[in-house]
Design an enzyme around this catalytic site. Structure first.
Site, PDB file in Angstrom:
ATOM      1  N   LYS A   1      70.525  23.249  33.544  1.00  0.00           N
ATOM      2  CA  LYS A   1      70.820  22.915  32.150  1.00  0.00           C
ATOM      3  C   LYS A   1      70.597  21.429  31.869  1.00  0.00           C
ATOM      4  CE  LYS A   1      74.156  26.681  31.554  1.00  0.00           C
ATOM      5  NZ  LYS A   1      74.109  27.235  32.937  1.00  0.00           N
TER       6      LYS A   1
ATOM      7  N   LYS B   1      80.017  25.594  27.363  1.00  0.00           N
ATOM      8  CA  LYS B   1      79.812  26.197  28.701  1.00  0.00           C
ATOM      9  C   LYS B   1      79.690  25.102  29.747  1.00  0.00           C
ATOM     10  CE  LYS B   1      74.954  26.751  27.285  1.00  0.00           C
ATOM     11  NZ  LYS B   1      73.853  27.680  26.965  1.00  0.00           N
TER      12      LYS B   1
ATOM     13  N   ARG C   1      64.490  36.440  29.934  1.00  0.00           N
ATOM     14  CA  ARG C   1      64.158  35.764  31.193  1.00  0.00           C
ATOM     15  C   ARG C   1      62.645  35.840  31.384  1.00  0.00           C
ATOM     16  NH1 ARG C   1      66.460  34.412  36.022  1.00  0.00           N
ATOM     17  NH2 ARG C   1      67.768  33.214  34.611  1.00  0.00           N
TER      18      ARG C   1
ATOM     19  N   ARG D   1      67.276  40.622  28.089  1.00  0.00           N
ATOM     20  CA  ARG D   1      68.618  41.045  28.498  1.00  0.00           C
ATOM     21  C   ARG D   1      69.522  41.042  27.269  1.00  0.00           C
ATOM     22  NH1 ARG D   1      69.143  36.217  32.478  1.00  0.00           N
ATOM     23  NH2 ARG D   1      68.371  35.351  30.534  1.00  0.00           N
TER      24      ARG D   1
ATOM     25  N   ARG E   1      77.613  37.276  26.368  1.00  0.00           N
ATOM     26  CA  ARG E   1      76.755  36.899  27.484  1.00  0.00           C
ATOM     27  C   ARG E   1      75.755  37.990  27.849  1.00  0.00           C
ATOM     28  NH1 ARG E   1      81.610  35.852  31.291  1.00  0.00           N
ATOM     29  NH2 ARG E   1      82.017  37.915  30.453  1.00  0.00           N
TER      30      ARG E   1
ATOM     31  N   ASP F   1      64.914  30.712  30.396  1.00  0.00           N
ATOM     32  CA  ASP F   1      65.650  31.589  29.499  1.00  0.00           C
ATOM     33  C   ASP F   1      65.426  31.166  28.054  1.00  0.00           C
ATOM     34  OD1 ASP F   1      66.636  32.936  31.681  1.00  0.00           O
ATOM     35  OD2 ASP F   1      68.559  31.903  31.686  1.00  0.00           O
TER      36      ASP F   1
ATOM     37  N   GLU G   1      67.514  27.309  29.327  1.00  0.00           N
ATOM     38  CA  GLU G   1      67.717  27.016  30.759  1.00  0.00           C
ATOM     39  C   GLU G   1      66.392  27.078  31.499  1.00  0.00           C
ATOM     40  OE1 GLU G   1      71.255  28.423  33.344  1.00  0.00           O
ATOM     41  OE2 GLU G   1      70.831  30.066  31.966  1.00  0.00           O
TER      42      GLU G   1
ATOM     43  N   ASN H   1      65.687  27.751  35.332  1.00  0.00           N
ATOM     44  CA  ASN H   1      66.374  28.101  36.585  1.00  0.00           C
ATOM     45  C   ASN H   1      65.438  27.929  37.770  1.00  0.00           C
ATOM     46  OD1 ASN H   1      69.069  29.450  35.649  1.00  0.00           O
ATOM     47  ND2 ASN H   1      67.484  30.216  34.271  1.00  0.00           N
TER      48      ASN H   1
HETATM   49  N1  ADP Z   1      73.516  28.611  22.359  1.00  0.00           N
HETATM   50  C1  ADP Z   1      73.793  29.889  22.563  1.00  0.00           C
HETATM   51  N2  ADP Z   1      73.819  30.776  21.518  1.00  0.00           N
HETATM   52  C2  ADP Z   1      74.100  32.080  21.729  1.00  0.00           C
HETATM   53  N3  ADP Z   1      74.399  32.610  22.921  1.00  0.00           N
HETATM   54  C3  ADP Z   1      74.394  31.790  23.982  1.00  0.00           C
HETATM   55  C4  ADP Z   1      74.088  30.404  23.871  1.00  0.00           C
HETATM   56  N4  ADP Z   1      74.169  29.850  25.100  1.00  0.00           N
HETATM   57  C5  ADP Z   1      74.498  30.853  25.945  1.00  0.00           C
HETATM   58  N5  ADP Z   1      74.630  32.022  25.299  1.00  0.00           N
HETATM   59  C6  ADP Z   1      74.965  33.332  25.883  1.00  0.00           C
HETATM   60  O1  ADP Z   1      75.653  33.134  27.099  1.00  0.00           O
HETATM   61  C7  ADP Z   1      74.855  33.593  28.206  1.00  0.00           C
HETATM   62  C8  ADP Z   1      75.020  32.662  29.391  1.00  0.00           C
HETATM   63  O2  ADP Z   1      74.674  31.325  29.032  1.00  0.00           O
HETATM   64  P1  ADP Z   1      73.631  30.449  29.845  1.00  0.00           P
HETATM   65  O3  ADP Z   1      73.419  29.190  29.109  1.00  0.00           O
HETATM   66  O4  ADP Z   1      72.426  31.268  30.125  1.00  0.00           O
HETATM   67  O5  ADP Z   1      74.426  30.120  31.180  1.00  0.00           O
HETATM   68  P2  ADP Z   1      74.434  30.800  32.641  1.00  0.00           P
HETATM   69  O6  ADP Z   1      73.862  29.764  33.530  1.00  0.00           O
HETATM   70  O7  ADP Z   1      75.871  31.072  32.930  1.00  0.00           O
HETATM   71  O8  ADP Z   1      73.569  32.023  32.585  1.00  0.00           O
HETATM   72  C9  ADP Z   1      73.452  33.665  27.659  1.00  0.00           C
HETATM   73  O9  ADP Z   1      72.670  34.616  28.367  1.00  0.00           O
HETATM   74  C10 ADP Z   1      73.688  34.083  26.230  1.00  0.00           C
HETATM   75  O10 ADP Z   1      73.961  35.475  26.144  1.00  0.00           O
HETATM   76 MG    MG Z   2      71.568  32.121  31.850  1.00  0.00          MG
END
Ligand code: ADP
Ligand code: MG
Length: 313
Positions: free
Chosen positions: A125, A160, A210, A224, A232, A272, A280, A282
């Protein structure tokens, strides 16, 4: 060509072979006749300039409950391998970082995938912030005034952990959310690092895509979709995998990010994208290979090994 391959990963007995990308890589390596050795990070040792590990020969089978056989242990110099797959899961903490320092001793003579120095330099991130014009508005901070100002400007946000993974501790906060103060306090005691506050993207209900890249080139994708009662999309949180294609915007994102990944030796990467917003990059142990293939998509592991074999010629 038969390569001497070692895989550095979490205990293989505990993986879920239905979703594990490392397992997909190993099945493909074995099918190509490469010799696979296995070790966990706990079995590494740096002694002087050399890095050793206690490894075991590994064979794999696509069979739940009986997916691997390990041979006898031996202590070997990791420089004796042609390729090492750096594939343990986060947390991306000092233990993880220490293994990248050790592997940096032998790379690139032994090809470490992904390049350990660049893995260390590209937290998922954080590196993404090099592409802010492709991202939703994003703040990285633990400063209360900064976060309040960002919320005032952007309304609904997601909060987060910066080094979170698998959807852990991802919260949506509306503009008026009365829980913000308590959540702030809880984050402040739980996480030592700053965290991420990001504009909420409502279209997340349609999915978080992804996209897998091999040596900077698009190799496969899976959408997803979060469960109806969850924000999430992570598959470990009940996100449903769907077959998908790339939109023109997503192709643009790949063409911007891909060359940077390639330059840095980040050979296998999962980015992502939520509704055309990159969130992200990864690089530690991205997943998705198995889901892409199960949904009728390409064999991304084959693309990866084609690329590794070409580099080892
Ligand atoms: N800015 C955002 N707006 C809407 N949903 C989000 C956002 N950021 C994260 N999410 C939701 O949360 C999930 C996990 O967040 P993410 O940033 O991908 O962190 P992780 O590393 O835990 O996967 C994402 O797959 C999405 O469903
Ligand atoms: Mg993620």
């Amino acid at each position: 060509m038969s390569l001497k391959v070692a895989v550095q990963m979490d205990p293989i007995a505990r993986i879920n072979i239905r979703g594990d990308s490392t397992f997909a890589m190993l099945l493909e390596a074995q099918a190509r006749g490469h010799k696979i050795s296995y070790y966990t990070p706990d079995r590494m040792a740096q002694r002087g300039r050399d890095v050793f590990a206690t490894v075991q020969p590994l064979s794999v089978r696509d069979q739940e409950g009986d997916h691997f056989t390990l041979g006898d242990s031996s202590r070997v110099n990791l420089a004796s391998f042609d390729v090492i797959l750096l594939r343990q899961d986060p947390p991306f903490d000092l233990a993880y970082i220490t293994t990248t320092h050790m592997l940096e001793r032998i790379h690139p003579k032994t090809l470490v995938v992904n390049d350990p120095a660049h893995v260390r330099n590209a937290p998922e991130k954080v590196m993404v912030m090099e592409f802010i014009d492709l991202m939703p508005p994003t703040l990285i901070s633990r400063d209360l005034d900064e976060i309040k100002a960002f919320r005032a400007e952007h309304g609904d946000v997601v909060m987060k952990p910066l080094y979170g993974h698998g959807g852990g501790a991802v919260f949506r906060l509306t503009r008026e959310d009365l829980n913000f103060g308590s959540l702030y306090d809880m984050f402040a005691v739980t996480f030592r690092e700053p965290w991420v506050i990001q504009k909420f993207i409502p279209e997340v209900k349609l999915g978080d895509k992804r996209i897998l890249l091999v040596d900077g080139e698009f190799a496969g994708a899976v959408n997803r979709v979060p469960a109806p009662d969850d924000l999430r999309s992570n598959m470990v949180r009940g996100g449903a995998a769907q077959a998908t294609d790339l939109s023109p915007r997503e192709r643009e994102i790949c063409s911007r990010v891909g060359p940077e990944l390639r330059k840095r030796g980040l050979l296998f990467v999962g980015i992502d994208v939520i509704n055309g917003n990159l969130t992200e990059i990864n690089v530690t142990s991205p997943t998705g290979i198995r889901a892409v293939q199960r949904l009728g998509g390409p064999n991304v592991a084959a693309k990866m090994w084609d690329c590794i074999e070409a580099k080892r010629k």
